[in-house]
Write a protein that holds these residues in place. Structure first.
Motif, PDB file in Angstrom:
ATOM      1  N   ALA A  58      -6.086   4.215   4.849  1.00 13.65           N
ATOM      2  CA  ALA A  58      -5.129   3.050   4.719  1.00 13.65           C
ATOM      3  C   ALA A  58      -4.711   2.508   6.426  1.00 13.65           C
ATOM      4  O   ALA A  58      -4.708   1.466   6.461  1.00 13.65           O
ATOM      5  CB  ALA A  58      -4.100   3.432   3.937  1.00 13.65           C
ATOM      6  N   ASP A  59      -4.387   3.631   6.990  1.00 15.11           N
ATOM      7  CA  ASP A  59      -3.614   3.181   8.351  1.00 15.11           C
ATOM      8  C   ASP A  59      -4.852   2.955   9.321  1.00 15.11           C
ATOM      9  O   ASP A  59      -4.397   2.118  10.201  1.00 15.11           O
ATOM     10  CB  ASP A  59      -2.921   4.395   8.919  1.00 15.11           C
ATOM     11  CG  ASP A  59      -1.707   4.701   7.863  1.00 15.11           C
ATOM     12  OD1 ASP A  59      -1.311   3.768   7.225  1.00 15.11           O
ATOM     13  OD2 ASP A  59      -1.103   5.776   7.869  1.00 15.11           O
ATOM     14  N   ALA A  60      -6.100   3.106   9.177  1.00 17.24           N
ATOM     15  CA  ALA A  60      -6.914   2.271  10.040  1.00 17.24           C
ATOM     16  C   ALA A  60      -6.844   0.914   9.935  1.00 17.24           C
ATOM     17  O   ALA A  60      -6.986   0.228  10.936  1.00 17.24           O
ATOM     18  CB  ALA A  60      -8.415   2.878   9.739  1.00 17.24           C
ATOM     19  N   VAL A  61      -6.670   0.348   8.373  1.00 18.01           N
ATOM     20  CA  VAL A  61      -6.334  -1.060   8.524  1.00 18.01           C
ATOM     21  C   VAL A  61      -5.135  -1.483   8.794  1.00 18.01           C
ATOM     22  O   VAL A  61      -4.730  -2.254   9.622  1.00 18.01           O
ATOM     23  CB  VAL A  61      -6.806  -1.335   6.900  1.00 18.01           C
ATOM     24  CG1 VAL A  61      -6.311  -2.914   6.818  1.00 18.01           C
ATOM     25  CG2 VAL A  61      -7.724  -0.853   6.329  1.00 18.01           C
ATOM     26  N   HIS A  62      -3.999  -0.518   8.406  1.00 13.09           N
ATOM     27  CA  HIS A  62      -2.463  -0.915   8.753  1.00 13.09           C
ATOM     28  C   HIS A  62      -2.203  -1.149  10.321  1.00 13.09           C
ATOM     29  O   HIS A  62      -1.465  -1.977  10.645  1.00 13.09           O
ATOM     30  CB  HIS A  62      -1.806   0.194   8.186  1.00 13.09           C
ATOM     31  CG  HIS A  62      -1.571   0.122   6.880  1.00 13.09           C
ATOM     32  ND1 HIS A  62      -0.809   1.294   6.073  1.00 13.09           N
ATOM     33  CD2 HIS A  62      -2.143  -0.820   5.772  1.00 13.09           C
ATOM     34  CE1 HIS A  62      -0.871   0.787   4.582  1.00 13.09           C
ATOM     35  NE2 HIS A  62      -1.717  -0.307   4.458  1.00 13.09           N
ATOM     36  N   GLU A  63      -3.076  -0.399  10.944  1.00 11.40           N
ATOM     37  CA  GLU A  63      -3.031  -0.426  12.371  1.00 11.40           C
ATOM     38  C   GLU A  63      -3.162  -1.835  13.142  1.00 11.40           C
ATOM     39  O   GLU A  63      -2.190  -2.164  13.705  1.00 11.40           O
ATOM     40  CB  GLU A  63      -3.789   0.594  13.156  1.00 11.40           C
ATOM     41  CG  GLU A  63      -3.924   0.752  14.474  1.00 11.40           C
ATOM     42  CD  GLU A  63      -4.504   1.874  15.241  1.00 11.40           C
ATOM     43  OE1 GLU A  63      -5.134   2.625  14.438  1.00 11.40           O
ATOM     44  OE2 GLU A  63      -4.804   1.701  16.227  1.00 11.40           O
ATOM     45  N   GLU A  89      -5.794   9.716   2.390  1.00  8.01           N
ATOM     46  CA  GLU A  89      -5.279   8.113   1.968  1.00  8.01           C
ATOM     47  C   GLU A  89      -4.734   7.472   3.449  1.00  8.01           C
ATOM     48  O   GLU A  89      -5.015   6.487   3.589  1.00  8.01           O
ATOM     49  CB  GLU A  89      -3.916   8.439   1.078  1.00  8.01           C
ATOM     50  CG  GLU A  89      -3.535   7.007   0.749  1.00  8.01           C
ATOM     51  CD  GLU A  89      -4.125   6.090   0.007  1.00  8.01           C
ATOM     52  OE1 GLU A  89      -5.400   6.471  -0.850  1.00  8.01           O
ATOM     53  OE2 GLU A  89      -3.966   4.749  -0.168  1.00  8.01           O
ATOM     54  N   HIS A  90      -3.781   8.276   4.154  1.00 11.47           N
ATOM     55  CA  HIS A  90      -3.479   7.822   5.666  1.00 11.47           C
ATOM     56  C   HIS A  90      -4.580   7.569   6.498  1.00 11.47           C
ATOM     57  O   HIS A  90      -4.475   6.638   7.265  1.00 11.47           O
ATOM     58  CB  HIS A  90      -2.299   8.559   5.983  1.00 11.47           C
ATOM     59  CG  HIS A  90      -1.100   8.240   5.348  1.00 11.47           C
ATOM     60  ND1 HIS A  90      -0.488   8.848   4.172  1.00 11.47           N
ATOM     61  CD2 HIS A  90       0.225   7.411   5.533  1.00 11.47           C
ATOM     62  CE1 HIS A  90       0.491   8.582   3.605  1.00 11.47           C
ATOM     63  NE2 HIS A  90       0.981   7.581   4.555  1.00 11.47           N
ATOM     64  N   VAL A  91      -5.543   8.443   6.364  1.00 10.96           N
ATOM     65  CA  VAL A  91      -6.799   8.071   7.434  1.00 10.96           C
ATOM     66  C   VAL A  91      -7.343   6.834   6.930  1.00 10.96           C
ATOM     67  O   VAL A  91      -7.558   6.160   8.006  1.00 10.96           O
ATOM     68  CB  VAL A  91      -7.807   9.288   7.101  1.00 10.96           C
ATOM     69  CG1 VAL A  91      -9.007   8.868   7.971  1.00 10.96           C
ATOM     70  CG2 VAL A  91      -7.062  10.786   7.517  1.00 10.96           C
ATOM     71  N   VAL A 114       4.335   3.706  13.655  1.00 14.39           N
ATOM     72  CA  VAL A 114       4.240   4.947  12.794  1.00 14.39           C
ATOM     73  C   VAL A 114       2.840   4.613  12.291  1.00 14.39           C
ATOM     74  O   VAL A 114       1.870   5.487  12.177  1.00 14.39           O
ATOM     75  CB  VAL A 114       5.206   4.826  11.631  1.00 14.39           C
ATOM     76  CG1 VAL A 114       4.788   5.610  10.373  1.00 14.39           C
ATOM     77  CG2 VAL A 114       6.687   5.200  11.950  1.00 14.39           C
ATOM     78  N   GLU A 115       2.559   3.292  11.978  1.00 13.09           N
ATOM     79  CA  GLU A 115       0.935   3.079  11.782  1.00 13.09           C
ATOM     80  C   GLU A 115       0.074   3.366  12.637  1.00 13.09           C
ATOM     81  O   GLU A 115      -1.019   3.747  12.355  1.00 13.09           O
ATOM     82  CB  GLU A 115       1.041   1.548  11.032  1.00 13.09           C
ATOM     83  CG  GLU A 115       1.914   1.094   9.867  1.00 13.09           C
ATOM     84  CD  GLU A 115       1.678   1.980   8.701  1.00 13.09           C
ATOM     85  OE1 GLU A 115       0.660   2.276   8.398  1.00 13.09           O
ATOM     86  OE2 GLU A 115       2.700   2.064   7.789  1.00 13.09           O
ATOM     87  N   MET A 116       0.258   2.954  13.987  1.00 12.40           N
ATOM     88  CA  MET A 116      -0.660   3.068  14.774  1.00 12.40           C
ATOM     89  C   MET A 116      -0.901   4.561  15.483  1.00 12.40           C
ATOM     90  O   MET A 116      -1.810   4.870  16.150  1.00 12.40           O
ATOM     91  CB  MET A 116      -0.275   2.033  15.931  1.00 12.40           C
ATOM     92  CG  MET A 116      -0.208   0.782  15.976  1.00 12.40           C
ATOM     93  SD  MET A 116       0.641  -0.104  17.128  1.00 12.40           S
ATOM     94  CE  MET A 116      -0.735  -0.315  18.599  1.00 12.40           C
ATOM     95  N   ASP A 121       0.788  -1.246  -0.139  1.00 13.91           N
ATOM     96  CA  ASP A 121      -0.020   0.123  -0.012  1.00 13.91           C
ATOM     97  C   ASP A 121       0.766   1.163  -0.196  1.00 13.91           C
ATOM     98  O   ASP A 121       0.679   2.303  -0.740  1.00 13.91           O
ATOM     99  CB  ASP A 121      -0.825   0.020   1.411  1.00 13.91           C
ATOM    100  CG  ASP A 121      -2.087  -0.800   1.074  1.00 13.91           C
ATOM    101  OD1 ASP A 121      -2.333  -1.221  -0.135  1.00 13.91           O
ATOM    102  OD2 ASP A 121      -2.968  -1.091   2.235  1.00 13.91           O
ATOM    103  N   GLU A 122       1.939   1.274   0.871  1.00 15.48           N
ATOM    104  CA  GLU A 122       2.744   2.349   0.904  1.00 15.48           C
ATOM    105  C   GLU A 122       3.420   2.784  -0.502  1.00 15.48           C
ATOM    106  O   GLU A 122       3.626   3.889  -0.955  1.00 15.48           O
ATOM    107  CB  GLU A 122       4.082   2.070   1.729  1.00 15.48           C
ATOM    108  CG  GLU A 122       3.592   2.039   3.277  1.00 15.48           C
ATOM    109  CD  GLU A 122       2.866   3.067   4.100  1.00 15.48           C
ATOM    110  OE1 GLU A 122       3.147   4.241   3.702  1.00 15.48           O
ATOM    111  OE2 GLU A 122       2.020   2.795   4.872  1.00 15.48           O
ATOM    112  N   TYR A 123       3.559   1.603  -1.124  1.00 19.97           N
ATOM    113  CA  TYR A 123       4.200   1.740  -2.601  1.00 19.97           C
ATOM    114  C   TYR A 123       3.002   1.974  -3.618  1.00 19.97           C
ATOM    115  O   TYR A 123       3.255   1.743  -4.926  1.00 19.97           O
ATOM    116  CB  TYR A 123       5.237   0.521  -2.864  1.00 19.97           C
ATOM    117  CG  TYR A 123       6.373   0.770  -2.065  1.00 19.97           C
ATOM    118  CD1 TYR A 123       7.520   2.016  -2.245  1.00 19.97           C
ATOM    119  CD2 TYR A 123       6.900  -0.204  -1.162  1.00 19.97           C
ATOM    120  CE1 TYR A 123       8.401   2.064  -1.288  1.00 19.97           C
ATOM    121  CE2 TYR A 123       8.145  -0.339  -0.559  1.00 19.97           C
ATOM    122  CZ  TYR A 123       8.894   1.167  -0.629  1.00 19.97           C
ATOM    123  OH  TYR A 123      10.014   0.998   0.152  1.00 19.97           O
TER     124      TYR A 123
HETATM  125 FE   LIG Z   1       0.431   3.260   6.431  1.00 26.86          FE
END
Ligand SMILES: [Fe+2]
Ligand SMILES: [Fe+2]
Length: 346
Positions: free
Chosen positions: A273-278, A269-271, A239-241, A173-175
């Motif tokens: 994606a990172d809800a999942v990445h966390e 995008e970070h709001v 970072v993700e959390m 996802d980051e890439y």
């Molecule tokens: Fe992320």
């Protein structure tokens, strides 16, 4: 990219040696002196020298031979600096790690995040920062975000099984999931252009104070040492959390200034994606890593604590400069408008 501007005797000598092709014994002696700094994490000369050593593993420098990357003498010099850097990182992280309750590693990480009550840079950016402060903020953040995800990618070949699959899921996802324009580094570059900032990789290193360079150097340090694979994974998890809520605040700060989608996309995008990445990061990645290699638990917490503490120090430094009515950028290199050559090359 060009070599950074030296900030003291060590970086001065190091840059001269990398250009000339010979590492002088006097430069090694200067590394010993720099390593004795009482404040390694805030020492400009030491941090810019470390940054220079690490950048050889990423994109390198225009005027420096790529073979320096594995030069044994340069690696020896880097090791001298890293000993001081690692000791300082461990000291800075220790209170967070000590305060961690017993439990599963994902709960320990969540407790660490919950215990963070430092001053909120994202709160300031959401409610108060004007265009100029935003430009400074982006200039400083570009040191990492223009190579977003790269330092954690070093961990991929160093771990296995479910933890590796989770790490790759996050990094994919980051890439950008195969789309170069969706790469988080590309989204950040797009945001920078809405402020007419140079979005070339490494363009603003000279503007970044030691505390900001230290955040990137810590990731590179953890990522480049297999013995610290637990720590780089813990760093990424932290970072993700800690991304979703601040990203929402950053996006709202940009909207407050009347900025459109080109600007807000990176944070929007970070709001999402990172809800999942966390969850993927704390439960699947760190949980599986610690299940497979229980002895890495302390390193996972160490990496997370380093991320938390360094981010908080860098943020505090920026807020402190602004509160005093000063620029947060180093005076040698105020944020520069895009050069014609960089605009033309896109
Ligand atoms: Fe992320
Ligand atoms: Fe990202």
């Amino acid at each position: 990219m060009p070599l950074p501007t030296p900030r003291g005797p060590l970086s001065e000598a190091l840059c001269a040696d990398l250009t000339s092709g010979t590492l002088r014994p006097a430069t090694l002696a200067l590394a010993d002196q720099a390593a004795a700094s009482p404040v390694p994490l805030a020492d400009d000369d030491l941090q810019v020298a470390l940054y220079t050593c690490y950048e050889l593993h990423y994109r390198g420098f225009d005027e420096v031979d790529d073979r320096w990357e594995w030069d044994p003498q340069l690696l020896a010099l880097r090791a001298v600096l890293e000993r001081a850097f690692e000791a300082a990182l461990r000291d800075a992280a220790a209170p967070w790690v000590r305060a961690c309750p017993e439990g599963t590693v994902d709960r320990q990480l969540a407790a660490m995040v919950a215990a963070d009550d430092g001053p909120s840079l994202s709160g300031h950016m959401a409610k108060q920062a004007d265009e100029e402060q935003w430009a400074e903020f982006l200039t400083l953040r570009s040191v990492y975000h223009l190579k977003e995800a790269d330092p954690h990618t070093w961990a991929i070949p160093r771990i296995a099984g479910r933890a590796k699959a989770a790490l790759v899921e996050i990094q994919a996802d980051e890439y950008g999931g195969g789309s170069p324009v969706r790469m988080h580094s590309a989204l950040f570059a797009r945001l920078m252009r809405t402020f007419d900032l140079d979005d070339t990789h490494g363009a603003h290193v000279d503007a970044a104070p030691a505390e900001v360079l230290a955040t990137l150097n810590a990731m590179s340090f953890l990522g480049l040492h297999r013995r610290l694979r637990g720590a780089v994974v813990g760093h990424l998890a932290l970072v993700e959390m800690t991304s979703t809520a601040p990203s929402r605040r950053y996006a709202s700060g940009l909207r407050r200034l009347g900025k459109g989608d080109d600007a807000t996309l990176f944070y929007d995008e970070h709001v999402e994606a990172d809800a999942v990445h966390e969850q993927v990061a704390s439960v699947d990645m760190c949980g599986s890593l610690v299940a497979a290699e229980p002895e890495l638990r302390d390193d996972v917490l160490l990496g997370a604590a380093i991320a938390l503490e360094l981010e908080s120090r860098a943020g505090a430094r920026v807020l402190q400069e602004w509160t005093a009515g000063r620029s947060a950028l180093r005076p040698v290199a105020q944020s520069s408008p895009r050069s014609d050559s960089s605009a033309a090359s896109r």
